[in-house]
Design a protein around this motif. Sequence first.
Motif, short mmCIF file in Angstrom:
data_model
loop_
_atom_site.label_atom_id
_atom_site.label_comp_id
_atom_site.label_asym_id
_atom_site.label_seq_id
_atom_site.Cartn_x
_atom_site.Cartn_y
_atom_site.Cartn_z
N SER A 45 9.58 -1.41 -1.30
CA SER A 45 10.16 -0.81 0.57
C SER A 45 11.12 -1.28 0.07
O SER A 45 12.35 -0.25 0.80
CB SER A 45 9.92 -1.89 1.12
N PRO A 101 1.09 -0.99 3.13
CA PRO A 101 2.54 -0.91 2.84
C PRO A 101 2.41 1.35 4.11
O PRO A 101 1.85 1.57 4.29
CB PRO A 101 2.22 -0.30 1.15
N LEU A 120 6.95 -1.93 5.24
CA LEU A 120 5.75 -2.83 4.31
C LEU A 120 5.98 -3.96 5.68
O LEU A 120 6.27 -4.48 6.37
CB LEU A 120 6.58 -3.36 3.25
N TYR A 168 2.45 -9.37 -6.72
CA TYR A 168 2.06 -7.67 -5.90
C TYR A 168 3.34 -8.00 -4.84
O TYR A 168 3.98 -6.65 -4.80
CB TYR A 168 1.11 -7.48 -5.39
N ILE A 187 -1.09 -6.85 1.95
CA ILE A 187 0.20 -5.99 2.01
C ILE A 187 0.05 -4.79 2.53
O ILE A 187 -1.50 -4.35 2.11
CB ILE A 187 0.61 -6.00 0.86
N ALA A 203 6.08 -5.45 -4.08
CA ALA A 203 6.20 -4.23 -2.79
C ALA A 203 7.27 -5.01 -2.10
O ALA A 203 7.74 -3.41 -2.05
CB ALA A 203 4.86 -4.82 -1.87
#
Length: 377
Positions: A242, A305, A249, A234, A303, A238
Amino acid sequence: MSNIVALVVIRVALDRDDQQLRRWERKIAFGYRMFIGLYALAGASTLPVAWLIARASFVSYVQSHLLYPLVLLAVVEGCVEWGLSRLRRGRHTLLIVTGVLLASIAIYFNPRLHAIESILLLPILASVFFLSPKKVWLAGILAMLAECILYWLNPFHGHESGTTPYDLITFIVELVGETVVCHGIIARGAEIWEELRKRGRLETELLVRQIVSEKDAKTDALTGLYNRKSFNEYLEFALRISAETDTPLHLAVIDIDNFKQVNDRHGHLVGDDILRRTARAIEYHLAAGDFLARYGGEEFALIIPEMSHEEAVAHVEKIREKIANIHHAELTTQHATVSIGLCTYVPGEDSQALFQRADQCLYQAKKSGKNRTIAHP
């Protein structure tokens, strides 16, 4: 798990079968409405001829061949529509009885019409859709009984143009033969249906097992969070999003303070409880779009975002404070804190470099006293 899967599969199969039978019930009821409509259309088409042939008895003809039977047919159809909307059981029997009544009414008011008794075969054919030999024989017996009653009520009984005993016996034999044939079709159809159901259940169970297996491969068994493999996959995704969308991020690495001492003093079972509670606390305070995983041991990776750097710092600080306030009765201090390292993604940076920077922040948080967040923009 296998028992749960089996119950789910059986329930899905039963619901699917019930929906299919409901659809056939509606189709048969619609067929009955079509029968009444065709009867009215056929009766109306004979009115000009009846007017030309017998004007004196035209009103009587309309009443006996069109008005009275249509009223009775409409009443019977109205009753079956009401019954289908109210009854939970016995709907199939109601449809079979209704079919026999509709056919009997049409035959009674048109006794001279050639081969009209053949419409008594329709309820037997309709009963095939219910996939039950009992329903087929019920329709057959009711049709035979209706034919016998109509024979005695036939106003032309005994006349040359009317129904003779030979005709009655011949038609009853036809009804018996039709019922036997439909029974055979049902028996063979039931075998095929059961085989298809078994195959469908097996395929569904295999699919559910595959889904469960894939979920187990992506999640941590102890905490129920995503595992390290899922996190790495992931994070790559991501970072790509981004970079393509130019959105911020952030990566936070969360570590439980003094966790080795917890295991040494209180045992690994208590340590597992601390891990689970900490995981639930982080999960509870996640924002939309956050991705949380157990990275390994007592370490979690988060994580974040679409937040500014300041918002991300405030976000993880709130999580840290909530964890610090959790009461752990098993621990001497009754609290287990976490240290957090947070950094913001720099365009062009790969996942390994990003994680190393976040890990360095975590190391500084540990070194500077624990139970704190160190963040680098």
